[in-house]
Design a protein around this motif. Structure first.
Motif, mmCIF file in Angstrom:
data_model
loop_
_atom_site.group_PDB
_atom_site.id
_atom_site.type_symbol
_atom_site.label_atom_id
_atom_site.label_comp_id
_atom_site.label_asym_id
_atom_site.label_seq_id
_atom_site.Cartn_x
_atom_site.Cartn_y
_atom_site.Cartn_z
ATOM 1 N N LEU A 109 0.832 -1.209 0.000
ATOM 2 C CA LEU A 109 0.000 0.000 0.000
ATOM 3 C C LEU A 109 0.866 1.258 0.000
ATOM 4 N N ALA A 110 1.971 1.202 0.723
ATOM 5 C CA ALA A 110 2.876 2.370 0.762
ATOM 6 C C ALA A 110 3.495 2.611 -0.607
ATOM 7 N N GLU A 111 3.828 1.516 -1.292
ATOM 8 C CA GLU A 111 4.341 1.647 -2.667
ATOM 9 C C GLU A 111 3.311 2.325 -3.568
ATOM 10 N N GLN A 112 2.074 1.911 -3.411
ATOM 11 C CA GLN A 112 1.001 2.505 -4.214
ATOM 12 C C GLN A 112 0.859 3.991 -3.917
ATOM 13 N N PHE A 113 0.915 4.320 -2.642
ATOM 14 C CA PHE A 113 0.792 5.726 -2.260
ATOM 15 C C PHE A 113 1.953 6.537 -2.825
ATOM 16 N N GLU A 114 3.128 5.944 -2.773
ATOM 17 C CA GLU A 114 4.322 6.593 -3.314
ATOM 18 C C GLU A 114 4.129 6.881 -4.816
ATOM 19 N N THR A 123 11.442 2.886 2.449
ATOM 20 C CA THR A 123 12.014 1.560 2.666
ATOM 21 C C THR A 123 10.961 0.573 3.153
ATOM 22 N N PHE A 124 10.096 1.028 4.038
ATOM 23 C CA PHE A 124 9.070 0.139 4.596
ATOM 24 C C PHE A 124 7.682 0.707 4.245
ATOM 25 N N SER A 125 6.899 1.061 5.236
ATOM 26 C CA SER A 125 5.529 1.499 4.933
ATOM 27 C C SER A 125 5.308 2.985 5.243
ATOM 28 N N LEU A 126 6.387 3.720 5.361
ATOM 29 C CA LEU A 126 6.292 5.159 5.609
ATOM 30 C C LEU A 126 6.688 5.919 4.347
ATOM 31 N N VAL A 127 5.856 6.887 3.963
ATOM 32 C CA VAL A 127 6.192 7.733 2.819
ATOM 33 C C VAL A 127 6.369 9.171 3.305
ATOM 34 N N CYS A 128 7.547 9.739 3.028
ATOM 35 C CA CYS A 128 7.853 11.118 3.415
ATOM 36 C C CYS A 128 7.810 11.996 2.168
ATOM 37 N N PHE A 129 6.960 12.997 2.182
ATOM 38 C CA PHE A 129 6.786 13.805 0.974
ATOM 39 C C PHE A 129 6.407 15.213 1.375
ATOM 40 N N ARG A 130 6.343 16.070 0.369
ATOM 41 C CA ARG A 130 5.857 17.423 0.630
ATOM 42 C C ARG A 130 5.303 18.030 -0.654
ATOM 43 N N LEU A 131 4.573 19.082 -0.466
ATOM 44 C CA LEU A 131 4.068 19.869 -1.578
ATOM 45 C C LEU A 131 5.208 20.790 -1.987
#
Lengths: 487, 487
Positions: B386-391, B407-415
């Motif tokens: 699911l994290a890959e999909q969100f990415e 790397t795992f299930s956390l996605v770090c992003f910004r506008l």
């Protein structure tokens, strides 16, 4: 479940949890049928369970079977009405419901924002409790102080020791650590020693002041004063005093007012540990035991002992919360939020050792609401009445003696040794304890007072009634008869 | 209940607890209907509850009403499928059942004798888990080491820090405390700093080594080596290193093997904090992230985060249990017993801060048995998928950027900020976070990486499915559109 794991499905939760309710209710129904003290041998369980976790899911019924056949034999039944060891650890319907709900929400209330209700209910319920105990207003959340739920009294004394340590080191400099002196009595709980070890207090500066039967094992103010004077003359810095209301060995009560006055004179932090006996102080006739608490900087009592609130729920109040926060706060970016930054809320993460915390106020709130103050007072009084009865039973049998006066619901006694007994009855009473505990009929524990091996009969399990106390006395008498015949 | 209080009556427990089961199952059924982040204002609850505890008992139905109307609005719903903040805190049917049973027995397993099953099941289940993680044999209970359940990773790092501190002070003398140096990175959890504060490590000797995007925020071995050399040249004593597998900000992974080798050379205690990402390492394809754990003295992962075991359940393994025991043991008379005196058993009181402890291994045992290793692996893989999909969703919208590799299930992003934005998008992203959280539709949290305000999307709630991730992305897009239009 194999094809698709739904670890949190509300209908499966419902179905399985109903089964667990019945399992637990049945456990309480049968609780008197188990040996109170587990009779297993070390390592018993390893022989009964596999070496590794299963790859495939197993059935709930198989797990229940294993609990019945493999786990329960290894349980020492703290909730049994025949449990008289250590101090009680109360479970109750209300406390259990609170635990269920807390596990159901499963929130981690480190900061206000993480679940405002968790922080706010804790503040409210601790204020309620402070009022029930008639604690001074400074301990309420409305001023500079406040209450907080810790896991145990060990953590409570540790956090206030740290607050006191850091407060004095801020003035005296970090290198003064080697001069800091902590005072308590030889009856103070070992948690004080452990807290000193953790906080890095130098072992040679940990003063364990002697008590004896002349003061019923209470710490004498003059003994404290003398120790402080001596330490001051060596250039040391007295900074922390722990007094106890209801010591672990004999429920002794230290004279708070006089000890508090001394600690004030020397600008020391004064902590009062009423972990066990604090519960009794909700009754007006026992409240005087904490007279002098107005001199204290912090006060602790365990709702999880004798107050029907399932473990863990240790209540700590401080007069100056900023000292705790100064010592225990961190402010990482990932926890920053508007409410915390604006200082408009309490974040209990800064009042405790761990970051995460359970929603423990729910169970205390439910205990207070479902039982009400008057019932809770009756509950305490009933146990104290049973302890009086047990004390009379002991006194009626000239083979026994009461070793320390009974104040609350703990009776300290021993079997009198024959004349010229080599170790003054040490082995005799050791063997008596061993015999009653091995019988599985009751479970008691012991202490040593003035070199005497002493049996402790601590009443306080929620299911204990007069018949259990009478039966326990019969077990003790019978085992004593056998032992005395043999010696 | 008024005439005679029966706080533990098996039939009342049964009746009331069945009602509580339905209440909790209904809560999970409705959980998506609540705002994920509580929308109450500070102090809301004080206005809704009375000022003092009731004198008379109240009805369970009234308590339920209050929970619905007054408590639930103040709950931030960590179990909601739309919860993506911090790291997850899993509840599950099995974990919940384990909590119920633990509260039902309500034993206090400080020593083996206090309930042998509690100590022994904990040893067995921690061995099972160590094998699932393929930890080196020295961490098993069969040798000199072993595993133990702590409340939190904060307590885990504290107890090993104390063990390491006391081990070195025993050699170097207590006054060397001022020379002891602790190393970690600027991505290490704040629990390390707090542990240092508690243990009395001098703040100037707490080395927070810089990381940056060039190493994906992992601690570089050469940065560590350089810092150690410098400290040694000043006569300081490097003694403790904490590395992290799955940091709190961005799930960065420190290179254990190289860091471990350095700590070995300097005879330092090497602790590995895999609180979050440790769960993933039960899958063979992620196990390599803890390669090098064989160099560690201690290893921690939180079963209460991403492993379906209700809070609290932090697993700590050490290679040398005697160091822990040396630092944390006390031996008061009132706890002495034959099994402990004969050294034939483990007493977990000497492996932890508090004395009392709950029967926490039950819930982990039930999770492992009711789900099984294969299902648990699938559970982890599903979240990572699911994290890959969100990415991919993030990457498909050119207004956003991924800030740190997933790397795992956390996605770090910004506008992405408009060109010439004064604070490089800090306020823009702060406002975006505020907007999505105020919507009540999802809850996320943030961090700051290399000065950039970063949104964290942490997948791991047991109820989260693809549709929730897709809906969350829609919320983010819509709020971004509104914000960008306004700026």
């Amino acid at each position: 479940m194999e094809s698709e794991l739904k670890p949190m499905d509300s209908e499966q939760l419902r179905e399985y949890a109903h089964k667990m309710v019945d399992f637990i209710a049945d456990y309480y129904k049968m609780i008197e049928s188990f040996p109170v003290l587990s009779q297993v041998k070390p390592g018993y369980l390893k022989e009964l369970l596999p070496d590794s976790a299963p790859c495939k899911p197993e059935n709930l019924e198989d797990v229940f079977d294993d609990i019945r056949q493999k786990i329960i034999p290894g349980i020492t039944h703290w909730q049994s009405p025949d449990y008289f060891a250590y101090y009680p650890s109360n479970s109750s319907t209300a406390g259990f419901l609170g635990e269920m709900l807390s596990a159901g929400f499963n929130i981690i209330g480190f900061s206000w924002i993480a679940s405002p209700a968790a922080t706010e209910l804790e503040m409210i319920v601790l204020d309620w409790f402070a009022k029930m105990l008639k604690l001074p207003e400074q301990f309420l959340s409305t001023g500079q102080g406040g209450g907080v739920i810790q896991g145990t009294a060990s953590e409570a004394v540790l956090v206030v020791l740290l607050a006191a340590r850091d407060k004095i080191l801020l003035k005296a400099g970090r290198k003064s650590l080697e001069k800091l002196v902590v005072y308590c009595s030889d009856q103070t709980h070992s948690a004080m020693q452990k807290a000193c070890q953790i906080a890095g207090i130098f072992p040679e500066n940990f003063r364990v002041l002697k008590t004896d039967s002349s003061s019923n094992y209470a710490l004498l103010p003059e003994v404290l004063s003398e120790a402080i004077s001596k330490d001051l003359s060596f250039g040391l810095i007295p900074f922390f005093l722990c007094a106890t209301v209801g010591t672990t060995s004999s429920a002794a009560v230290d004279p708070l007012l006089k000890l508090g006055n001394i600690s004030k004179v020397h600008d020391m932090w004064f902590h009062v540990d009423a972990a066990h006996a604090g519960s009794a102080c909700i009754c007006p006739e026992y409240r005087h035991h904490i007279d002098g608490v107005e001199e204290a900087d912090s006060f602790c009592m365990n709702a999880h002992k004798w107050f029907l609130t399932n473990f863990d729920c240790s209540l700590l109040w401080v007069k100056d919360r900023s000292a705790l926060i100064q010592s225990l706060s961190t402010n990482p970016e990932f926890l920053k939020n508007k409410a915390s930054q604006e200082n408009s809320v309490v974040d209990f993460k800064d009042w405790q050792i761990p970051l995460g915390r359970r929603f423990r106020s729910l169970k205390l709130w439910m205990v207070l609401r479902l039982y009400g103050l008057e019932n809770l007072q009756s509950y305490i009084r009933e146990h104290i009445k049973l302890a009086e009865q047990f004390e009379q039973l002991i006194s009626s049998d000239s083979r026994f003696e009461i070793v320390a006066p009974r104040t609350f619901s703990l009776v300290c006694f021993r079997l009198l040794p024959p004349l010229y007994d080599q170790d003054d009855g040490y082995k005799l009473n050791y063997n008596l304890l061993d015999a009653v505990n091995r019988s599985g009929k009751i479970f008691m524990s012991h202490t040593v007072l003035s070199g005497k091996f002493v049996l402790r009969f601590a009443i306080g399990a929620p299911l204990t009634e007069e018949r259990h106390v009478v039966a326990a006395w019969k077990v003790l008498q019978d085992e004593a008869t056998i032992l005395l015949r043999g010696s």
